[in-house]
Scaffold this motif. Structure first.
Motif, PDB file in Angstrom:
ATOM      1  N   ASP A 177     -19.115  -5.416  -3.233  1.00  0.00           N
ATOM      2  CA  ASP A 177     -19.260  -5.375  -1.779  1.00  0.00           C
ATOM      3  C   ASP A 177     -20.101  -4.180  -1.336  1.00  0.00           C
ATOM      4  OD1 ASP A 177     -17.307  -3.550  -2.549  1.00  0.00           O
ATOM      5  OD2 ASP A 177     -15.743  -4.344  -1.257  1.00  0.00           O
ATOM      6  N   TYR A 209      -8.534  -0.402  -7.706  1.00  0.00           N
ATOM      7  CA  TYR A 209      -9.715  -1.000  -7.076  1.00  0.00           C
ATOM      8  C   TYR A 209     -10.922  -0.073  -6.962  1.00  0.00           C
ATOM      9  CZ  TYR A 209      -6.326  -4.560  -5.766  1.00  0.00           C
ATOM     10  OH  TYR A 209      -5.377  -5.535  -5.807  1.00  0.00           O
ATOM     11  N   GLY A 247     -12.368  -5.926   1.297  1.00  0.00           N
ATOM     12  CA  GLY A 247     -11.053  -6.020   0.670  1.00  0.00           C
ATOM     13  C   GLY A 247     -10.183  -7.115   1.250  1.00  0.00           C
ATOM     14  N   ASN A 248     -10.814  -8.144   1.857  1.00  0.00           N
ATOM     15  CA  ASN A 248     -10.079  -9.250   2.485  1.00  0.00           C
ATOM     16  C   ASN A 248      -9.126  -8.784   3.575  1.00  0.00           C
ATOM     17  OD1 ASN A 248     -11.127 -11.413   0.705  1.00  0.00           O
ATOM     18  ND2 ASN A 248      -9.965 -10.360  -0.881  1.00  0.00           N
ATOM     19  N   SER A 249      -9.460  -7.660   4.201  1.00  0.00           N
ATOM     20  CA  SER A 249      -8.590  -7.115   5.243  1.00  0.00           C
ATOM     21  C   SER A 249      -8.466  -8.043   6.440  1.00  0.00           C
ATOM     22  CB  SER A 249      -9.113  -5.747   5.691  1.00  0.00           C
ATOM     23  OG  SER A 249      -9.072  -4.820   4.624  1.00  0.00           O
ATOM     24  N   ARG A 259     -13.113   3.828  -0.685  1.00  0.00           N
ATOM     25  CA  ARG A 259     -13.885   3.277  -1.799  1.00  0.00           C
ATOM     26  C   ARG A 259     -15.323   2.953  -1.410  1.00  0.00           C
ATOM     27  NH1 ARG A 259     -15.173  -1.726  -3.263  1.00  0.00           N
ATOM     28  NH2 ARG A 259     -13.812  -2.672  -1.712  1.00  0.00           N
ATOM     29  N   TYR A 308       0.816  -1.207   0.000  1.00  0.00           N
ATOM     30  CA  TYR A 308       0.000   0.000   0.000  1.00  0.00           C
ATOM     31  C   TYR A 308       0.857   1.268   0.000  1.00  0.00           C
ATOM     32  CZ  TYR A 308      -2.938  -3.785   1.647  1.00  0.00           C
ATOM     33  OH  TYR A 308      -3.576  -4.997   1.774  1.00  0.00           O
ATOM     34  N   TYR A 323     -14.508  -1.171  -8.197  1.00  0.00           N
ATOM     35  CA  TYR A 323     -15.141  -2.388  -7.697  1.00  0.00           C
ATOM     36  C   TYR A 323     -16.320  -2.011  -6.798  1.00  0.00           C
ATOM     37  CZ  TYR A 323     -15.723  -6.984  -5.566  1.00  0.00           C
ATOM     38  OH  TYR A 323     -16.241  -8.175  -5.135  1.00  0.00           O
ATOM     39  N   TYR A 361      -3.065   2.181  -5.753  1.00  0.00           N
ATOM     40  CA  TYR A 361      -4.015   1.236  -5.172  1.00  0.00           C
ATOM     41  C   TYR A 361      -5.449   1.670  -5.474  1.00  0.00           C
ATOM     42  CZ  TYR A 361      -6.486  -1.543  -1.671  1.00  0.00           C
ATOM     43  OH  TYR A 361      -7.356  -2.400  -1.043  1.00  0.00           O
TER      44      TYR A 361
END
Length: 254
Positions: A29, A23, A112-114, A53, A13, A26, A19
Motif C-alpha cells: 500500500d 504488519y 489496513g482495511n480500516s 507504518r 489492538y 508490509y 500489532y
C-alpha cells in the motif's frame, strides 16, 4: 457518532507492539500511495494511522504528514517510532467521523482495511463527509476494504490449532468467524488458552468488520460527491474481479 462506538471495537489492538511486529514490513500500500503522491507539495493526512507504518516512511521522503487515530496506545508507539526516525509528524487522537484538523489536504489515505470499522451506513456517511471537509478542490481519498466473497462468508468458519509460542508456552487458539447477511458484519472472535506449569489461562478478543459491496461502494461515493477514479483488486493494481480479496479505492472530490 461517538468515540465510544469505535472504542468498543478495538480489542484486537490492545497490544500495539505486537500489532506493529505483525504488519510493519508490509509495503504494497505504501508503494501505491507514494506513486500517487509523487508530485504533491501540500500536506497529506493518514486516517487510522496506527503505529505509523505508512505515515513515517512518507515523512522520511519529505511529505508533510498528519496522522489521525482513535487508539491512544497505537499513537504513542507511532510517536516513539517517529522520534527514532527523526521526522516531524502531526499526530492527533480523533474520531475520523468528526475530524477537526487545522489544514486541508490534496490527499487523504486510510489503509489496513480500516474502512471496515465503520459498521453502519451512518458512520460510513459521516466518514466521507469528514474527509470531504478536509480535502482541497479535486483532492483525492485512497482507501482499501476487503471484497465480500460470498462463498467465504456463507458458512461459519472455526479453526483450532495448538502450538508453542516464543516463550515455550503451549497455546491452543480457536478462531471463529460468523457473517451476518442482514448487517453485512463479520464477527471475528479469538480464544487463546495458554498453559504454563499445568495452569491454563484463557484470553479472548473480538472484532466486528463491515463488508461493502462494489455497486454499494460506487453509490456511496457518488452520493457524497466523490468521483471513482479507479477500483483495483490489490495494491499491485490488479484488475478487480469477483475473486479479488480487496477493493482498492481511489476517488476524487467533485
Amino acid at each position: 457518532m461517538t468515540v465510544d462506538i469505535f472504542e468498543s471495537n478495538l480489542e484486537k489492538y490492545a497490544d500495539p507492539q505486537k500489532y506493529d511486529e505483525l504488519y510493519n514490513n508490509y509495503k504494497e500500500d505504501l508503494h501505491f500511495i507514494m506513486e500517487c503522491a509523487e508530485k504533491l507539495t501540500t500536506p497529506i493526512i493518514e486516517l487510522a494511522c496506527g503505529t505509523g507504518r505508512v505515515t513515517i516512511p512518507m515523512a522520511e521522503h519529505g511529505f508533510s504528514m498528519y496522522g489521525v487515530d482513535i487508539h491512544e496506545g497505537m499513537l504513542d508507539l507511532a510517536k516513539q517510532k517517529a522520534d527514532l526516525a527523526n521526522v516531524n509528524i502531526h499526530f492527533s487522537k480523533q474520531d475520523c467521523t468528526q475530524l477537526d484538523l487545522p489544514i486541508k489536504a490534496s490527499l487523504i489515505v486510510m489503509v489496513g482495511n480500516s474502512f471496515q470499522h465503520f459498521l453502519t451506513n451512518e458512520s460510513q456517511s459521516d466518514l466521507l463527509n469528514s474527509v470531504r471537509s478536509h480535502l482541497l478542490p479535486n483532492g483525492e481519498f485512497i482507501f482499501d476494504t476487503r471484497n465480500p466473497i460470498l462463498k467465504d462468508l456463507a458458512f461459519v468458519d472455526e479453526v483450532e490449532e495448538t502450538y508453542t509460542n516464543h516463550n515455550d508456552q503451549v497455546v491452543t487458539e480457536i478462531n471463529r468467524e460468523e457473517y451476518n447477511h442482514e448487517t453485512q458484519i463479520l464477527q471475528c472472535t479469538t480464544v487463546q488458552k495458554v498453559t504454563v506449569n499445568h495452569v491454563r489461562t484463557t484470553y479472548k478478543d473480538s472484532i466486528s468488520l463491515r463488508y461493502t459491496y462494489p455497486m454499494e461502494m460506487r453509490r456511496l461515493l457518488s452520493e457524497h460527491h466523490f468521483e471513482l477514479v479507479s477500483m483495483y483488486g490489490s495494491w499491485k493494481k490488479e484488475p478487480f474481479t469477483k475473486e479479488s480479496e480487496s477493493m482498492i479505492i481511489r476517488c476524487r472530490l467533485l
